[in-house]
Design a protein around this motif. Sequence first.
Motif: not given
Length: 212
Positions: A44-48, A52-53, A57, A69
Motif C-alpha cells: 500500500r501507499h502510506m502517507l507522510t 502526502k502519499q 508501495e 501516517d
Amino acid sequence: MQEDLFGANREESIGPGAMILRGFALDVGLLVGIAAVAAQAPFRHMLTPGGKQIGVEMTNCGAFGWVSDRRGYRYAPRDPLTDLPWPKMPDLFLSLATRAAQQAGFSGFRPDACLINRYAPGVKMGLHQDRDEAGFDAPIVSVSLGLPATFQFGGTDRRDPVARHTLQHGDVVVWGGVSRLAWHGILTLKPGQHPETGATRLNLTFRQAGYR
C-alpha cells in the motif's frame, strides 16, 4: 555469497562500517516469501505526517512493521490496514539478514522488522536517516531485487558528500557502527524489465526495532 572469477568475495566498502555484498541474495525463495507476505499484508501507499502519499508501495513482516501516517513515523506490532499482526518473518529472510550482517562484521544481528518496498519506474526514495528504532547499536541490512537502482549514501551530517552506487538484483547493503545514521536514498527508478520481477524493484530492509 557469490564469488568472482578469481574466487574472491565480491565485497565493496562504501564507508566505515558500510559495505555492499554483491550478489549475496540470489535465492529465488525470496520472491516467493515476498508474495506470501503480501498475500496477508498487501502492499500500500502510506502517507507522510503531512498527508502526502509516499510513492513507494510498502508492507512489512516480523514482530514489528514500520508505518507512516498523519500520526507520524513509528513501528507498530499490527498492520493498520487489517488490524492483524504483521506476517511472521520467513526463516529464509531471517537467515539472509543475519548472514549478511555477519559477513559485514556485525555479529548477533537479530532483526525483528522487515520493511518491504516496491518501486515502479519514476519512483524514488529521498535522502533520509533510519532513526525510528529504539536504539542504533544494530546495523541496517538492505536487499535489492529486480530492476537496478542508484543508491545514494552519505555521512551522518546532511551536508556530507553523497556518493552514488549502482545496485543490481541480489546485492545487499549493510551499514552500522559510525555509519548507522548515514543519510541514504534511491534516485528515480529508470524504466526496464527484469526477468524475475518485471517492471519493478523490490527492497527488503531489515532492522532491530528494539521495542518490547
